[in-house]
Design an enzyme around this catalytic site. Structure first.
Site, PDB file in Angstrom:
ATOM      1  CE  LYS A 197      -3.973   2.389   2.206  1.00  0.00           C
ATOM      2  NZ  LYS A 197      -4.626   1.699   3.937  1.00  0.00           N
ATOM      3  CB  SER A 204      -7.928   4.053   2.554  1.00  0.00           C
ATOM      4  OG  SER A 204      -7.135   3.359   3.927  1.00  0.00           O
ATOM      5  CB  SER A 216      -8.593   0.873   5.797  1.00  0.00           C
ATOM      6  OG  SER A 216      -9.514   2.696   6.087  1.00  0.00           O
TER       7      SER A 216
END
Length: 485
Positions: free
Chosen positions: A80, A155, A179
């Protein structure tokens, strides 16, 4: 043989057995990226092929020499884009960090590299991890591979899509209020949020420091347990890191829940929950009951206060954490300005997107004189009460079973037009972060549109092994049912 359909552990075994080379595995990931990236947009940065191949060659030599014997050696991974990677763009999907190349690597990523992982690239995300849809990225929206008109969740949407679409074998995400678990639910993959402090936050660009935690996204529970074992470590560079001696998470991969007490909060199964999601979660509970678990409904309480408490605390911490992005030392700086204050204002106005600005403003407000006691301190007291409610629940139950999200993945544009609706979508995940608990999400069915439904299992602090065992047992039963169909 489609190598990207293999689980990370299965691919690792093939590499170790010499059936597949590390280069072949990396090339398979890159080929899939070339095929689907134009549509899905799950990566912000894909490393240059030469760099990936050089790393693959280096790892192959270490495997051949017997220096790398771990289960993930040579397996391609995506990271990420809020975890620092030395000399590789780390943008948090924000214009303000569009040119930022860190001088160091996050501890969790270093642990993967030591284990022989081959990093393919950095995944797209909601800007600074603020969002639940991966639509707030400065680099364009990411699309759900099950239906490209729908969001992947957020996210960590880019990481979950990359795994679901076979653009890597597994990925790292971060979880501040769900997330990892919510996009795992939307994308039909498995994601695990560890107990706060289990994985070092050093090198993770902070959103809400008391809530953020790095965790794995993968194809199944075995992968998640294996990855968590590799990335977990005590780190003196992170003041919130916890020294634990029970990090052998793969020992919990046992198909047995006989006598395990599982609680389903009534508060989670009422108004606002899609009937198809409810049905899938209750069916999963029945499967565990058949396997010998004791399943009961109970009142968790305080659920209605979790969202306001979370957004006050997270926004307050975000306004403080994001004050460092000012155009002075690194990142984006506005081209024309008059004086230092004007440079700050213009840089931040141009560099941050609307959702980030909204949360910075909310955080600055609740921390300001006259409102600190009324909002921020009240939210902290509520957080303590939520933790106590979970403590009381775990005095009776080993695992709490719940949906990961109230619905399946919404259509693109539907949530973003109504921020409050987007915030309410976190109702089943945020309490876990407020209380610092571990949670895992795994697929438990699909709705009538073919969109995945996720099942969430929550454990007490440092009881990852309990939820891994329950999740593994359910997963094995689900596979046996599918195999017998």
């Amino acid at each position: 043989m489609d190598l990207m359909k293999e689980t990370a552990v299965a691919l690792g075994k093939k590499i170790k057995a010499g059936e597949v080379t590390v280069k072949e595995a990396a090339m398979a990931a890159l080929e899939q990226i070339k095929k689907s990236e134009d549509t899905l947009n799950s990566y912000v940065t894909v490393l240059e092929e030469e760099a990936i191949m050089a790393r693959a060659e280096e790892v192959q030599k270490q495997i051949d020499a017997g220096e790398l014997t771990g289960p993930l050696a040579g397996v391609p991974v995506a990271i990420k884009d809020n975890m620092c990677t030395k000399d590789v763009l780390t943008t948090c999907s924000s214009k303000i960090l569009a040119n930022f190349k860190p001088t160091f690597t996050a501890e969790a990523v270093l642990n993967l590299e030591k284990a022989g992982a081959v990093i393919i690239g950095k995944t797209n995300m909601d800007e600074f991890a603020m969002g639940s849809t991966t639509e707030t990225s400065a680099f364009g929206i990411t699309r759900n591979p099950h239906n490209t008109n729908h969001v992947p969740g957020g996210s960590s949407g880019g990481s979950c899509v990359a795994v679901a679409a076979g653009e890597c074998s597994y990925a790292l995400g971060s979880d501040t209020g769900g997330s990892i678990r919510q996009p795992s639910s939307f994308c039909g993959v498995t994601g695990l949020k560890p107990t706060y402090g289990t994985v070092s936050r050093y090198g993770l660009i902070a959103y809400g420091s008391s809530l953020d935690q790095i965790g794995p996204v993968a194809k199944d529970v075995t992968d998640c347990a294996t990855i968590l074992e590799v990335i977990s470590s005590y780190d003196k560079k992170d003041s919130t890191s916890v020294s634990r001696d029970d990090l052998d998470f793969t020992s919990a991969l046992v198909d047995d829940v006989k006598g395990m007490k599982i609680g389903i909060p009534r508060d989670y199964m009422g108004e606002g929950l899609d009937p198809q999601v409810k049905e899938a979660v209750l069916k999963a509970a029945d499967v565990l009951k058949e396997k010998g678990a004791i399943v009961e409904e109970f009142d968790l309480s305080l659920v209605e206060y979790a969202i306001p408490a979370y957004y006050v605390i997270a926004s307050a911490e975000a306004s403080s954490n994001l004050s460092r992005f000012d155009g002075v030392k690194y990142g984006y700086r506005t081209e024309e300005y008059e004086g230092l204050h004007n440079m700050y204002k213009k840089t931040r106005s141009e560099g941050f997107g609307p959702e980030v600005k909204r949360r910075i403003m909310l955080g600055s407000f609740v921390l300001s004189s006259g409102y600190y006691d009324a909002y921020y301190l009240k939210a902290l007291r509520t957080k303590a009460l939520i933790k106590k409610a979970f403590d009381d629940a775990f005095a009776k139950y080993d695992v709490i079973l719940a949906p990961a999200a109230p619905t399946t993945a919404p259509e693109i544009g539907k949530s973003l037009n109504d921020p409050i609706k987007m915030y309410l979508g976190d109702i089943y995940t945020i309490s876990v972060n407020l209380a610092g608990l571990p949670g895992i999400c795994l697929p438990c069915g699909k709705d009538d549109k073919g969109l995945p439904i996720g099942l969430q299992m929550i454990g007490d602090c440092f009881k990852e092994k309990t939820i891994i065992r329950a999740a593994y047992t359910y997963e094995q039963a689900r596979e046996n049912m599918q195999g017998g169909m």
